[in-house]
Design a protein around this motif. Structure first.
Motif, PDB file in Angstrom:
ATOM      1  N   LYS A  41      -7.683  -3.621 -16.084  1.00 18.00           N
ATOM      2  CA  LYS A  41      -6.372  -2.968 -15.977  1.00 18.00           C
ATOM      3  C   LYS A  41      -6.511  -1.449 -15.949  1.00 18.00           C
ATOM      4  CE  LYS A  41      -3.442  -6.497 -17.886  1.00 18.00           C
ATOM      5  NZ  LYS A  41      -2.098  -6.662 -17.448  1.00 18.00           N
ATOM      6  N   GLN A  44      -7.677  -0.499 -12.500  1.00 16.14           N
ATOM      7  CA  GLN A  44      -6.586  -0.602 -11.524  1.00 16.14           C
ATOM      8  C   GLN A  44      -5.682   0.627 -11.593  1.00 16.14           C
ATOM      9  OE1 GLN A  44      -4.883  -4.366 -12.646  1.00 16.14           O
ATOM     10  NE2 GLN A  44      -6.172  -5.534 -11.224  1.00 16.14           N
ATOM     11  N   LEU A  45      -5.389   1.115 -12.795  1.00 17.45           N
ATOM     12  CA  LEU A  45      -4.553   2.300 -12.944  1.00 17.45           C
ATOM     13  C   LEU A  45      -5.256   3.527 -12.364  1.00 17.45           C
ATOM     14  CD1 LEU A  45      -2.085   3.822 -14.180  1.00 17.45           C
ATOM     15  CD2 LEU A  45      -3.541   4.189 -16.171  1.00 17.45           C
ATOM     16  N   SER A  47      -7.757   3.721 -10.219  1.00 17.69           N
ATOM     17  CA  SER A  47      -8.106   3.656  -8.797  1.00 17.69           C
ATOM     18  C   SER A  47      -6.878   3.581  -7.895  1.00 17.69           C
ATOM     19  CB  SER A  47      -9.028   2.464  -8.520  1.00 17.69           C
ATOM     20  OG  SER A  47      -8.366   1.250  -8.797  1.00 17.69           O
ATOM     21  N   ASP A  48      -5.678   3.537  -8.476  1.00 16.41           N
ATOM     22  CA  ASP A  48      -4.446   3.569  -7.687  1.00 16.41           C
ATOM     23  C   ASP A  48      -4.143   5.029  -7.350  1.00 16.41           C
ATOM     24  OD1 ASP A  48      -1.965   3.399  -6.533  1.00 16.41           O
ATOM     25  OD2 ASP A  48      -0.998   2.433  -8.247  1.00 16.41           O
ATOM     26  N   SER A  50      -2.003   6.485  -5.703  1.00 21.80           N
ATOM     27  CA  SER A  50      -0.612   6.968  -5.699  1.00 21.80           C
ATOM     28  C   SER A  50      -0.291   7.671  -7.017  1.00 21.80           C
ATOM     29  CB  SER A  50       0.361   5.824  -5.440  1.00 21.80           C
ATOM     30  OG  SER A  50       0.317   4.889  -6.500  1.00 21.80           O
ATOM     31  N   ASN A  51      -1.108   7.444  -8.065  1.00 17.92           N
ATOM     32  CA  ASN A  51      -0.928   8.132  -9.346  1.00 17.92           C
ATOM     33  C   ASN A  51      -1.565   9.517  -9.360  1.00 17.92           C
ATOM     34  OD1 ASN A  51       0.453   6.005 -10.664  1.00 17.92           O
ATOM     35  ND2 ASN A  51      -1.483   4.947 -10.968  1.00 17.92           N
ATOM     36  N   TYR A  52      -2.360   9.831  -8.368  1.00 15.28           N
ATOM     37  CA  TYR A  52      -3.127  11.082  -8.310  1.00 15.28           C
ATOM     38  C   TYR A  52      -2.230  12.305  -8.472  1.00 15.28           C
ATOM     39  CZ  TYR A  52      -6.803  14.198  -6.514  1.00 15.28           C
ATOM     40  OH  TYR A  52      -7.732  15.186  -6.365  1.00 15.28           O
ATOM     41  N   ASN A  69      -7.334  -2.394   1.674  1.00 14.45           N
ATOM     42  CA  ASN A  69      -7.476  -2.264   0.233  1.00 14.45           C
ATOM     43  C   ASN A  69      -8.510  -1.186  -0.063  1.00 14.45           C
ATOM     44  OD1 ASN A  69      -5.648  -4.314  -0.328  1.00 14.45           O
ATOM     45  ND2 ASN A  69      -7.221  -5.889  -0.210  1.00 14.45           N
ATOM     46  N   ILE A  70      -8.499  -0.688  -1.290  1.00 11.77           N
ATOM     47  CA  ILE A  70      -9.457   0.358  -1.627  1.00 11.77           C
ATOM     48  C   ILE A  70     -10.877  -0.186  -1.471  1.00 11.77           C
ATOM     49  CG2 ILE A  70      -9.384  -0.098  -4.098  1.00 11.77           C
ATOM     50  CD1 ILE A  70      -9.704   3.021  -4.408  1.00 11.77           C
ATOM     51  N   TYR A  76      -7.345   8.599   2.911  1.00 12.16           N
ATOM     52  CA  TYR A  76      -6.159   9.113   2.222  1.00 12.16           C
ATOM     53  C   TYR A  76      -5.814  10.495   2.754  1.00 12.16           C
ATOM     54  CZ  TYR A  76      -6.644   5.487  -1.338  1.00 12.16           C
ATOM     55  OH  TYR A  76      -6.727   4.290  -1.985  1.00 12.16           O
ATOM     56  N   SER A  99     -16.201  -1.411  -8.555  1.00  9.82           N
ATOM     57  CA  SER A  99     -15.240  -1.970  -9.512  1.00  9.82           C
ATOM     58  C   SER A  99     -15.994  -2.539 -10.711  1.00  9.82           C
ATOM     59  CB  SER A  99     -14.394  -3.046  -8.851  1.00  9.82           C
ATOM     60  OG  SER A  99     -15.206  -4.085  -8.395  1.00  9.82           O
TER      61      SER A  99
END
Length: 100
Positions: A41, A44-45, A47-48, A50-52, A69-70, A76, A99
């Motif tokens: 988890k 996942q947070l 490597s997302d 969109s949170n950058y 997928n990543i 990007y 991962s």
């Protein structure tokens, strides 16, 4: 007239220093934290991408260019807003990924 020239000279110097700063390697800071979630988890947070934009001031948007997928080769696009330059766009491609 002299004040306008002085302001222009200061703006040029600050712009040149900012550009020089951006051409150097990014200084990464290491910070350790204890999380009450499992490794998957947390990964996942982190490597997302969109949170950058929430982690770095000045980043307006960080979006995927493709639908994959990543993984290696994922592309990007980042938009940063700088007071003197306005909005700048950068392109990133994943070149390393592992991962848990």
């Amino acid at each position: 007239m002299i004040i306008k020239l002085l302001v222009a000279a200061i703006a040029i110097i600050l712009g040149a220093l900012t550009q020089y700063e951006m051409e150097e390697d990014i200084l990464l800071i290491e910070k350790k934290a204890a999380l009450s979630v499992n490794r998957i988890k947390a990964f996942q947070l982190l490597s997302d991408m969109s949170n950058y934009k929430h982690w770095f001031p000045g980043v307006v948007d960080f979006e995927a260019v493709d639908n994959m997928n990543i993984a290696l080769g994922k592309h990007y696009r980042e938009h940063q807003h700088w007071f003197f330059y306005g909005t700048l766009e950068y392109s990133y491609v994943i070149t390393g990924y592992e991962s848990p």
